[in-house]
Design a protein around this motif. Structure first.
Motif, PDB file in Angstrom:
ATOM      1  N   GLY A  26       0.809  -1.216   0.000  1.00 53.66           N
ATOM      2  CA  GLY A  26       0.000   0.000   0.000  1.00 53.66           C
ATOM      3  C   GLY A  26       0.838   1.260   0.000  1.00 53.66           C
ATOM      4  O   GLY A  26       0.472   2.278  -0.562  1.00 53.66           O
ATOM      5  N   ARG A  30       0.592   4.438  -3.153  1.00 53.99           N
ATOM      6  CA  ARG A  30       0.200   5.837  -2.990  1.00 53.99           C
ATOM      7  C   ARG A  30       1.141   6.778  -3.688  1.00 53.99           C
ATOM      8  O   ARG A  30       0.914   7.968  -3.724  1.00 53.99           O
ATOM      9  CB  ARG A  30       0.131   6.188  -1.498  1.00 53.99           C
ATOM     10  N   ASN A 331      -0.301   0.249   7.699  1.00 53.54           N
ATOM     11  CA  ASN A 331      -1.635  -0.330   7.644  1.00 53.54           C
ATOM     12  C   ASN A 331      -1.997  -1.020   8.927  1.00 53.54           C
ATOM     13  O   ASN A 331      -1.191  -1.166   9.803  1.00 53.54           O
ATOM     14  CB  ASN A 331      -1.721  -1.335   6.489  1.00 53.54           C
TER      15      ASN A 331
ATOM     16  N   TYR B  18      -8.261  -0.303  -4.301  1.00 59.55           N
ATOM     17  CA  TYR B  18      -8.040  -0.489  -2.868  1.00 59.55           C
ATOM     18  C   TYR B  18      -8.721   0.638  -2.123  1.00 59.55           C
ATOM     19  O   TYR B  18      -8.412   1.812  -2.336  1.00 59.55           O
ATOM     20  CB  TYR B  18      -6.539  -0.486  -2.545  1.00 59.55           C
ATOM     21  N   THR B  20      -8.841   2.506   0.825  1.00 61.24           N
ATOM     22  CA  THR B  20      -8.110   2.793   2.058  1.00 61.24           C
ATOM     23  C   THR B  20      -8.700   4.016   2.735  1.00 61.24           C
ATOM     24  O   THR B  20      -9.526   4.735   2.176  1.00 61.24           O
ATOM     25  CB  THR B  20      -6.632   3.087   1.777  1.00 61.24           C
ATOM     26  N   ARG B  21      -8.207   4.215   3.961  1.00 62.40           N
ATOM     27  CA  ARG B  21      -8.705   5.346   4.746  1.00 62.40           C
ATOM     28  C   ARG B  21      -8.365   6.675   4.098  1.00 62.40           C
ATOM     29  O   ARG B  21      -9.054   7.660   4.285  1.00 62.40           O
ATOM     30  CB  ARG B  21      -8.092   5.276   6.142  1.00 62.40           C
TER      31      ARG B  21
END
Lengths: 332, 332, 353
Positions: A26, A30, A331, B18, B20-21
């Motif tokens: 992850g 990003r 995460n 995905y 995600t937050r």
């Protein structure tokens, strides 16, 4: 045995102070380089992460309430905690609670939690007990952290024989079940709140010593420390600028969880009659005093215990939240 | 291969996001892929471009918080995305297999190599453990492991990287799948071992006739192994061609940059090509072509459309597709 | 592996010496006259002189330590002045009760903690997970003595007239004196049999005495529950976090990629690895249990090592305090040693090196 040469995780904090590991995919997706907490302000990040976690928020609120109660005790408690009311009011020991709002006759004096076995207002004693609990818990951990940090620094920095000696002593301390050792120490030192705090400090020092020692060992080998030395930076600055920040995070987590344990153990010691001296209002000894009355006056046992649980739970939630918040993994 | 004959695997408009937050990461965004029997398709791109997630999506192994949001995956005529978990489990390891980047950690540390290979036979061919182990030994020999009987009893941590990857390959090919998905199989290995593993894969392909999707960021591997190549960038395919054509006539500026940035022994260059900038944030993708911010060709040709609309993947010569405004009619 | 075992045993020796030292100093550091500390306030000067001489208390301190070690190794832990009985005998009478209680508490902790931890870990962030973790957090924050008292109240008063009623204290119903199992079976009265016959539940089971079994078990449930709650919570948390860790590892992904059924992935591949740290938590909980036993036994009126220790402390029966502390500490070290070795055995990564 959780000592050197042991492969076994620490049972009380099995997840460890700070798990390490590779960053998950992850982070790459990003499209930014993963930012280390140091570059964004450790406390800012910690607070942000903490406030995301519901359990940590609850812990903070619980602790906040407790601290407020402790600070404003004189305003909240209707009576003095050690004030014996027998003679002054028409009450008898272990009178049941009388709450005007719930129908108790207005002519009788209000005692929200009733009267304890010695004729004092239980509610006031409960409120003032928060002070003892907080101070005892935080105080004993503070002493343990200070001593543990010193020992850990010595052991990690000087290595060799000193390290061996210090760690062996820590192992011996860890070889006893903690409550038992505390009892033994109190037996020698005599009863009293300060002694109880010191006993708990002694018993919990090994955990902090180990945390600091391992931080020292990790940092000692780092390149930037070698660079510091080459530049002639003094040892104390290396300790202050490199080693302490590195050990800060696991220490903070351990200390927070440690307060929870300390509160429990001090309450246990007081319960066994080895902690505070009467007539100090402390939840553990309040419980002990009424223990044989649990069938007839359960409220005198229930509420002090509940208060202890509130205290311990708040620190546990906070400590768990801190551990997750300060985890370098992004995460989970 | 013509587009009208049925392909072994057809991926159409696959999107895996995905959640995600911090936002929705569009790891795979509208990817089309074809692969035929016995073909080796190279899937190239830098870290984070979505090639791994694509491969995981084929086997529906995408974990939380990822989800396949749209598209279809046809394998031997069957739609995989609507199958039940049981049906997928029957396909995995038996008809489509996968091997991963870190071979030692991809094997369960508490079971022997032989056991883990035998499991495939137990589950997919209903063989007994003893028979499975015998066949596992055969498979180990086939992947070039010397003394396979002894090696079958080894635990993963006793194996070198190369050996462990051979074990993974043995495990993946045990049931004779039609398709092998290899996610960066040699990235974690030494160069000499790398060559051996690639040779092994080529030989097994010749023997067993399976197709291979070879995922890598290394153009050299692709040049050596693949029949066809697909280049991925920021979640979508930007160029697709047979290997010879791609290296001879790369069209997409990204591909050109990639090929140009690899130093070739024996040639002289003034400088190595460098692609400036960074992969875009997959949460907040800017409009238009994803490569636009780093594209010299856009600047040289003064193409404003690049930052406004994303081009489609179009065939510009037989079996050569590009997603770039340089090769398309610009809509007015 | 053998080298590792040898090394671990070697590590234990200085620790055991340390324990001996600490317990030795325990009696010496107590303020006041060691003779009166050991024999009570009423000992006369004459008795004290003889005592000091016999115990070598006039010798230099290291000689005294030597005498102490010798005494310990020959099984002489002194005499309780309160009861006039050898400490060793008292210990052997009470130890079975504490062991039985600890085992019962541990069983409860494992049987409840592990399954809940597994469910929590597998269904991450589900309602079951959240509920279990909330429960575990509360469980770990509860004072044992409070929980014990509350359980007493709940089962003896609130549920007192229902079938769920449980006795709040004691080990057996009043007046019930079951036969030791070796007598029932016609076996000789060896010490080891006697030791186990003091474990009421076990004894009743072994003699087939259903009435005694029901009585003993009924009396054991509440203390076991109280004592086992904290380990239960710790075990549940450890199981959950360990399983979560393992489920995110590469080899679990491989297992799924192989097409193994999910149950097999979780049980054979994930749990097999995830339970390793849990085994150690279980073993190390025995240490927590020993500490909690003091409190639990006191509340529930069980005459085990814990309660006797507490009584000895309050009545200043120092020989008992010293002897019992020594045995408990040594037991703790041994348990930890066994757990460490067990962990090594189960973890092939370490086994072979």
């Amino acid at each position: 045995m959780t000592g050197p040469g042991s492969l076994v995780p620490d049972p009380l904090h099995p997840e460890g102070p700070l798990p390490t590991g590779p960053l998950p995919e992850g982070a790459d997706l990003r499209g930014e380089t993963a930012r280390l907490p140091e570059t964004r302000g450790l406390w800012a990040t910690a607070f942000r992460e903490l406030s995301h976690k519901r359990s940590a928020r609850i812990g903070m609120v619980m602790l906040g309430l407790l601290v407020l109660v402790a600070i404003f005790a004189p305003l909240i408690a209707p009576y003095e905690p050690t004030q014996v009311l027998l003679g002054k009011e028409d009450v008898r020991p272990r009178d049941p609670p009388c709450i005007h709002l719930f129908g108790c006759d207005d002519s009788k004096p209000q005692h929200i939690l009733g009267i304890d076995g010695n004729g004092r207002d239980e509610f006031s004693r409960l409120i003032y007990g928060s002070r003892v609990s907080l101070i005892a818990g935080v105080g004993s951990v503070a002493v343990a952290v200070a001593a543990g940090t010193l020992l850990g620094l010595l052991a990690g920095f000087f290595g060799g024989r000193i390290d061996n000696l210090i760690m062996r002593v820590m192992d011996v301390l860890l070889a006893f079940p903690s409550l038992l050792l505390a009892i033994a120490i109190i037996t020698v030192m005599g009863q009293g709140l300060i002694n109880a705090m010191l006993a708990i400090s002694v018993v919990t020092v090994p955990a902090y010593a180990r945390v600091v020692r391992s931080a020292v060992l990790t940092v000692r080998e780092n390149d930037y420390v070698a660079a510091d030395r080459a530049l002639g930076v003094s040892t104390s600055r290396i300790i202050w600028n490199r080693i302490l920040p590195n050990s800060l995070t696991p220490l903070v987590v351990q200390a927070t969880l440690g307060v929870a344990t300390a509160v429990l153990e001090i309450a246990a010691l007081s319960f066994l009659g080895l902690g505070v001296r009467p007539p100090t209002a402390e939840w553990g000894s309040m419980l002990a005093a009424e223990r044989n009355q649990v069938f007839t006056a359960p409220h005198l046992v229930f509420f002090p215990g509940l208060a202890i649980m509130w205290n311990v739970l708040s620190f546990n939630l906070l400590g768990d939240g801190l551990r997750d918040a300060l985890d370098p993994r992004l995460n989970r | 291969m013509s587009d009208t004959a049925p392909h072994l695997l057809e991926v159409d408009n696959l999107s895996t996001y995905y959640f995600t937050r911090d936002g929705v990461v569009k790891a795979v965004d509208g990817v089309d892929l074809r692969i035929d029997r016995g073909e080796i398709l190279g899937l190239v791109g830098e870290s984070g471009c979505g090639k791994s997630v694509t491969s995981l999506s084929i086997l529906r192994l995408v974990g939380e918080p990822g989800k396949i949001v749209s598209g279809s995956i046809h394998f031997e005529g069957e739609e995989l995305l609507t199958k039940t978990i049981h049906e997928m489990q029957a396909i995995r390891g038996d008809r489509i297999s996968m091997i991963f980047q870190q071979p030692v950690s991809s094997l369960n540390p508490v079971y022997t190599a032989g056991f883990q290979i035998a499991e495939v036979y137990e589950v997919h061919q209903n063989l007994k453990r003893k028979v499975g182990l015998e066949k596992a030994v055969e498979m180990l020999a086939r992947v070039g492991i010397s003394d396979p009987v002894r090696r079958a009893k080894s635990y993963p941590h006793e194996l070198s990287g190369g050996m462990a990857q051979r074990v993974m390959i043995a495990m993946a090919l045990a049931a004779g799948p039609e398709l092998l998905v290899a996610d960066e199989p040699t990235t974690a290995l030494d160069v000499t071992i790398q060559a051996q593993i690639l040779d092994l894969m080529r030989q097994l392909r010749a023997d067993m006739g399976m197709a291979i999707i070879l995922i890598t960021h290394d153009l050299g591997i692709v040049a050596e192994m693949a029949d066809r190549v697909a280049v991925m960038y920021a979640g979508c395919i930007v160029e697709e061609a047979t290997t010879d054509v791609l290296f001879a006539r790369p069209k997409h500026p990204y591909t050109v940059g990639l090929i140009g940035s690899v130093p070739i022994i024996g040639t002289r260059k003034e400088w190595l090509e460098v692609i400036p900038g960074r992969v875009p944030n997959l949460i907040d993708l800017p409009p238009g072509c994803r490569f636009a911010s780093r594209c010299r060709a856009r600047v040289d040709n003064n193409l404003g459309i690049c930052t406004v609309t994303e081009p489609d993947l179009l065939e510009v010569e037989p079996a050569h597709k590009v997603r770039c405004w340089l090769y398309q009619e610009i809509p007015s | 592996m053998a080298r590792f075992v040898a090394r671990r045993l070697l590590y234990s020796i200085p620790v055991l010496l340390g324990i001996l030292l600490v317990t030795f100093l325990l009696a010496r550091v107590i303020p006041g006259d060691p003779c009166r500390a050991m024999l009570g306030e009423r000992a006369t000067d004459q008795i004290c002189d003889a005592f000091m001489e016999r115990k070598g208390l006039n010798e230099p301190i290291w000689v005294q330590f030597g005498i102490y070690i010798k005494d310990v190794f020959t099984g002489d832990l002194g005499e309780s002045f309160r009861f006039g009985r050898p400490v060793t005998t008292m210990l052997l009478e009470r130890l079975p009760i504490t062991i039985e209680l600890s085992m019962a508490a541990l069983t409860v902790a494992v049987l409840v903690g592990v399954p809940f931890g597994i469910i929590s870990g597998y269904k991450h962030n589900s309602l079951a997970d959240v509920a279990t973790m909330v429960g575990a957090n509360i469980g770990v924050s509860m004072p044992v003595f409070w929980l014990g008292l509350m359980l007493q109240y709940l089962f003896a008063v609130v549920l007192g007239h229902t079938f769920l009623s449980l006795p709040p204290s004691g080990s057996l119903d009043a007046g019930l004196i079951p036969q030791p199992f070796y007598a029932v079976w016609g076996l000789p009265a060896w010490g080891i049999f006697d030791f186990f016959s003091n474990m009421n539940v076990l004894n009743a089971a072994l003699s087939g005495n259903w009435e005694a079994f029901r009585s003993a078990a009924g009396h054991l449930i509440l203390p076991a529950l109280a004592l086992g709650t904290i380990p239960m919570a710790l075990i549940a948390r450890m199981t959950r976090s360990s399983l979560l860790d393992v489920l995110s590892l590469d080899y679990v992904r491989t297992a799924r990629a192989k097409g193994l059924p999910e149950k097999r992935v979780v049980v054979r591949h994930a749990l097999r690895n995830a339970m390793l740290p849990v085994v150690t938590v279980i073993g190390l909980s025995l240490g927590t249990l020993l500490g909690g036993a003091i409190l639990t036994e006191t509340i529930f009126g069980l005459s085990g090592v814990g309660k006797s220790l507490y009584d000895a402390i309050t009545s200043r029966d120092y020989a008992v305090v010293q002897g019992f502390t020594l045995v408990v500490a040594v037991g703790f070290v041994l348990v930890n040693l066994v757990v460490d070795l067990l962990y090594t055995y189960l973890n092939p990564k370490v086994r072979v090196t």
